[in-house]
Write a protein that holds these residues in place. Sequence first.
Motif, PDB file in Angstrom:
ATOM      1  N   HIS A 234      10.991   8.143   5.408  1.00 18.87           N
ATOM      2  CA  HIS A 234      10.260   7.220   4.535  1.00 18.87           C
ATOM      3  C   HIS A 234       8.973   7.839   4.023  1.00 18.87           C
ATOM      4  O   HIS A 234       8.022   7.145   3.664  1.00 18.87           O
ATOM      5  CB  HIS A 234      10.061   5.880   5.246  1.00 18.87           C
ATOM      6  CG  HIS A 234      11.390   5.308   5.659  1.00 18.87           C
ATOM      7  ND1 HIS A 234      12.249   4.699   4.781  1.00 18.87           N
ATOM      8  CD2 HIS A 234      12.047   5.387   6.850  1.00 18.87           C
ATOM      9  CE1 HIS A 234      13.374   4.383   5.414  1.00 18.87           C
ATOM     10  NE2 HIS A 234      13.270   4.789   6.679  1.00 18.87           N
ATOM     11  N   CYS A 244      13.918   1.902  -1.655  1.00 17.59           N
ATOM     12  CA  CYS A 244      14.537   2.154  -0.338  1.00 17.59           C
ATOM     13  C   CYS A 244      14.674   0.812   0.378  1.00 17.59           C
ATOM     14  O   CYS A 244      13.812  -0.059   0.223  1.00 17.59           O
ATOM     15  CB  CYS A 244      13.637   3.095   0.455  1.00 17.59           C
ATOM     16  SG  CYS A 244      14.172   3.382   2.143  1.00 17.59           S
ATOM     17  N   CYS A 246      13.843   0.086   3.123  1.00 10.23           N
ATOM     18  CA  CYS A 246      12.681  -0.152   3.994  1.00 10.23           C
ATOM     19  C   CYS A 246      11.596  -0.947   3.281  1.00 10.23           C
ATOM     20  O   CYS A 246      10.652  -1.403   3.907  1.00 10.23           O
ATOM     21  CB  CYS A 246      12.102   1.157   4.515  1.00 10.23           C
ATOM     22  SG  CYS A 246      11.041   2.012   3.336  1.00 10.23           S
ATOM     23  N   ALA A 248       9.821   0.409   0.666  1.00 10.37           N
ATOM     24  CA  ALA A 248       9.017   1.361  -0.100  1.00 10.37           C
ATOM     25  C   ALA A 248       9.886   1.945  -1.217  1.00 10.37           C
ATOM     26  O   ALA A 248      11.081   1.655  -1.311  1.00 10.37           O
ATOM     27  CB  ALA A 248       8.503   2.462   0.820  1.00 10.37           C
ATOM     28  N   CYS A 251      11.550   7.068  -1.220  1.00 11.80           N
ATOM     29  CA  CYS A 251      11.776   7.612   0.126  1.00 11.80           C
ATOM     30  C   CYS A 251      12.756   8.796   0.119  1.00 11.80           C
ATOM     31  O   CYS A 251      13.743   8.801  -0.615  1.00 11.80           O
ATOM     32  CB  CYS A 251      12.306   6.525   1.057  1.00 11.80           C
ATOM     33  SG  CYS A 251      11.056   5.302   1.495  1.00 11.80           S
TER      34      CYS A 251
END
Length: 388
Positions: A234, A244, A246, A248, A251
């Motif tokens: 990440h 992403c 996640c 963010a 990544c």
Amino acid sequence: MATMRAEALRVQGALALLRHAHAHPGVTRAEAAAHLGLSSGSATEIMGRLRAARLLGEAAAPQTGGRGRPTTVLVAHPEGPLVAVVELTHATWRVTTAAIGGALAPAPVRRHSGGPPGPLLAGIAAAVGALREETGDRLAAVGVAVPGTVRGTTVVQAATLGWRDVDLGPLAAGLPLTVGNDASLAGVAEVLRGAAREVPVALHLTVEVGIGGVLLAGGRPVLGATGAGGEFGHVPFGDPALACPCGASGCWDVTVDGRAMARRLGRPGPADPRAFAEETLAAARAGDAGARAAVDEVAEALGRGIGALLNALDPAIVTLGGLGVDLLDVAGAGLRAAVLRAAMAWRRAALPPIVPAELGSRGPAIGAAESALAAVLAPLTQARVSGR
Ligand SMILES: [Zn+2]
């Protein structure tokens, strides 16, 4: 006062011999004594305490054909402590045990189909409970490897499982519990028992769905203030236009796996990116030009990030696990060229070796066993050896 000091020394000596035997399976008593600077008499005396404490035993060394006296090697005591090792992946789980010396007992791999964590964790907790019944007071701790970001004993995020903030405390059956990210634990295994043994600063990276890893300094993982560090996947080494899971964007994760290969091939996002990557790698090996281009692109993205991490972290070796091994094999030249392009010029003349991890898919379980054992060797020695 003098008694307390003598007792502290006794525990210290026992712990040193125990740790040495654990780290060097097959070591003889004489070799361990020489390494630790112990006289033969002291080694014998300490070994007697460890045997009485049911921590270490001795077994006849394999015959080497030499003429010297028969010797013995230090082994886990047959009634010695065990740790339960829980290995969880995006599709499977397994519960096994490890003893001093690190050997894992064989155990069946079970499949799961994801979904909410409750039922899966209940199944795993039942398996740990059954193991505790079976092994009685020998079971000293539980070590868990999970495919996600871990803080303490909580999985804060595991995208491939769809988990957020799942506390694994209930798996411990009241025993000490260690939980680690699978790629970080694979790195721990590599420095203790694999390709990065004795290396002062090593970087391990595992590519599966996304990429995880860990920096290891002096044999220990560098995991930050809360244990959640090492999320190299990440770091925004990727395309800033790509989101992403996640939360963010940009990544590295989404540029180095089956999802990236699918994008390059103009295919929809694969349901199982790991399986898609394996198919694409197989096609590339068989000479398919499109698959080859997709593999090359991913290998280059992997190499570029490794070059950046060399600049930032200065490891003496880089070990690659999972699909990283296949990418090295199929597209190693492109991967290394990308590392060189990303590395600062002064560094290019002496890049560290970039090698396949030695322990392969066994890495996370071996690492989970090591961290659980590391948590209990000192307290067990203190409790069982002092005052004897
Ligand atoms: Zn991300």
